[in-house]
Design a protein around this motif. Sequence first.
Motif, PDB file in Angstrom:
ATOM      1  N   CYS A 150       0.036   3.326   3.558  1.00 56.31           N
ATOM      2  CA  CYS A 150       0.448   2.908   4.905  1.00 56.31           C
ATOM      3  C   CYS A 150       1.528   1.831   4.889  1.00 56.31           C
ATOM      4  O   CYS A 150       1.886   1.313   5.949  1.00 56.31           O
ATOM      5  CB  CYS A 150      -0.770   2.415   5.694  1.00 56.31           C
ATOM      6  SG  CYS A 150      -1.362   0.806   5.160  1.00 56.31           S
ATOM      7  N   CYS A 208      -6.518  -2.201   0.511  1.00 57.20           N
ATOM      8  CA  CYS A 208      -5.576  -2.443   1.609  1.00 57.20           C
ATOM      9  C   CYS A 208      -6.342  -2.860   2.867  1.00 57.20           C
ATOM     10  O   CYS A 208      -7.241  -2.157   3.304  1.00 57.20           O
ATOM     11  CB  CYS A 208      -4.762  -1.179   1.873  1.00 57.20           C
ATOM     12  SG  CYS A 208      -3.756  -1.277   3.353  1.00 57.20           S
ATOM     13  N   GLN A 246      -5.387  -2.742   5.804  1.00 56.74           N
ATOM     14  CA  GLN A 246      -5.013  -1.887   6.922  1.00 56.74           C
ATOM     15  C   GLN A 246      -5.745  -0.544   6.878  1.00 56.74           C
ATOM     16  O   GLN A 246      -6.348  -0.124   7.848  1.00 56.74           O
ATOM     17  CB  GLN A 246      -3.488  -1.653   6.849  1.00 56.74           C
ATOM     18  CG  GLN A 246      -2.893  -0.929   8.013  1.00 56.74           C
ATOM     19  CD  GLN A 246      -2.681  -1.858   9.187  1.00 56.74           C
ATOM     20  OE1 GLN A 246      -2.664  -3.079   9.037  1.00 56.74           O
ATOM     21  NE2 GLN A 246      -2.549  -1.300  10.377  1.00 56.74           N
ATOM     22  N   CYS A 247      -5.701   0.142   5.717  1.00 58.82           N
ATOM     23  CA  CYS A 247      -6.228   1.514   5.666  1.00 58.82           C
ATOM     24  C   CYS A 247      -7.409   1.694   4.710  1.00 58.82           C
ATOM     25  O   CYS A 247      -8.003   2.760   4.647  1.00 58.82           O
ATOM     26  CB  CYS A 247      -5.114   2.504   5.306  1.00 58.82           C
ATOM     27  SG  CYS A 247      -4.639   2.449   3.573  1.00 58.82           S
ATOM     28  N   CYS A 269       0.846  -1.191   0.000  1.00 60.63           N
ATOM     29  CA  CYS A 269       0.000   0.000   0.000  1.00 60.63           C
ATOM     30  C   CYS A 269       0.886   1.246   0.000  1.00 60.63           C
ATOM     31  O   CYS A 269       1.819   1.358   0.794  1.00 60.63           O
ATOM     32  CB  CYS A 269      -0.887  -0.010   1.241  1.00 60.63           C
ATOM     33  SG  CYS A 269      -1.874   1.487   1.400  1.00 60.63           S
TER      34      CYS A 269
HETATM   35 ZN   LIG Z   1      -2.922   0.945   3.391  1.00 63.77          ZN
END
Ligand SMILES: [Zn+2]
Lengths: 226, 117
Positions: free
Chosen positions: B76, B89, B91-92, B73
């Motif tokens: 992040c 992603c 995560q984000c 990504c």
């Molecule tokens: Zn991300």
Amino acid sequence: MEGTLRKGGKMKISVVENVLKANDAVAHENRRRLEAAGVRALNMMSAPGSGKTTLLHETIATLQNDLRFAVLVGDLQTTRDAERLGDLDAQVTQINTGRGCHLDATQVTQGLETLDLEGLDFLIIENVGNMVCPAGFDLGEHLRVILLSVPEGDDKVAKYPTLFRPADVILLTKVDLLGILDFDVSRVEEDLSHINTRAPLLRISSKTGEGMDAWLNWLRGQKVRS
Amino acid sequence: MHEMAIAVSLYDQVCRAVEAEGEIRVEEVEVRVGDLQLVVPEAFEAAWDAVCQGTGLEGSRLKIVEVPPRARCRGCDEEFRPEVDFYLCPQCGEADVDILEGREIILSSLTAERVEG
Ligand SMILES: [Zn+2]
Ligand SMILES: Nc1nc2c(ncn2[C@@H]2O[C@H](COP(=O)(O)OP(=O)(O)OP(=O)(O)O)[C@@H](O)[C@H]2O)c(=O)[nH]1
Ligand SMILES: [Mg+2]
């Protein structure tokens, strides 16, 4: 990395070589050369007939008093697209790929030989109309401009994700036809939300001029600052 | 449709690797192919056979090993395995990645037999 393992009369030779290395190395050199000349290069890709040449013509006609353009236009056959751009104040070179379904970096190098890069702001490469093959070949561009025209249908981002994933800007073209064809823009936005959230999606019509300002502003913003 | 261009580059690299080994007959050419290249295995095999026809590599087999994509990504730095049509992603929640693996086409090994002179 090479190693040979022998077993009886047979041997296994490890090689580990990037088959696309030749193209990537040439692309890298193209990019370096363009950067040295302060030129920003755009690779324009889409299905055949999405409106690449029409948009190029409108774009350069509008900006040619402020910015210097050169165009490399790839097609299997004919010099028709180059001829359509012939009335512009821009250097235009047609590249015929014969049976090739995409431009490769070496063809762009040969195209660059025909151009004077001095004082140039933008090189726009119109790739061969094809939604699969061109995306696999780096040409040495800095930015990827991907077109999707309304008549192609609103399912194309989902069907050809590898074209839209690396896009820096996505142009929904021929939006003058939105009222005529059943095309749901929210389906495109929905598909892009998990394929590419970086690239802005701009709606434009080369025919009516709708949305052209947003596109021209985006393009102006990409010029190399001196 | 780009299988032919890839087969031609591969042919050049196999020839160079073979040259270094002397008199050998190549039986199998193993290639790692990233899923994002959208190579059609049957088309690649047909292109390979066409390129090798009438050369010392005629009769060699392609072994295609598919490589799934891996991405990082840009927002992040999270590394994850996307799908060919899904790059969100975990995560984000953005879909803005650099591809780490899955775009490559790599000649990984040759299986050959020494030609007895
Ligand atoms: Zn991300
Ligand atoms: N209605 C409408 N038609 C358009 C628009 N832009 C282009 N066209 C038409 O679409 C057709 C194809 O346009 P081109 O500019 O040749 O498309 P292209 O992407 O360059 O095509 P190839 O180079 O063959 O891949 C032409 O008939 C254009 O007149 C638009 O904004 N609206
Ligand atoms: Mg065109």
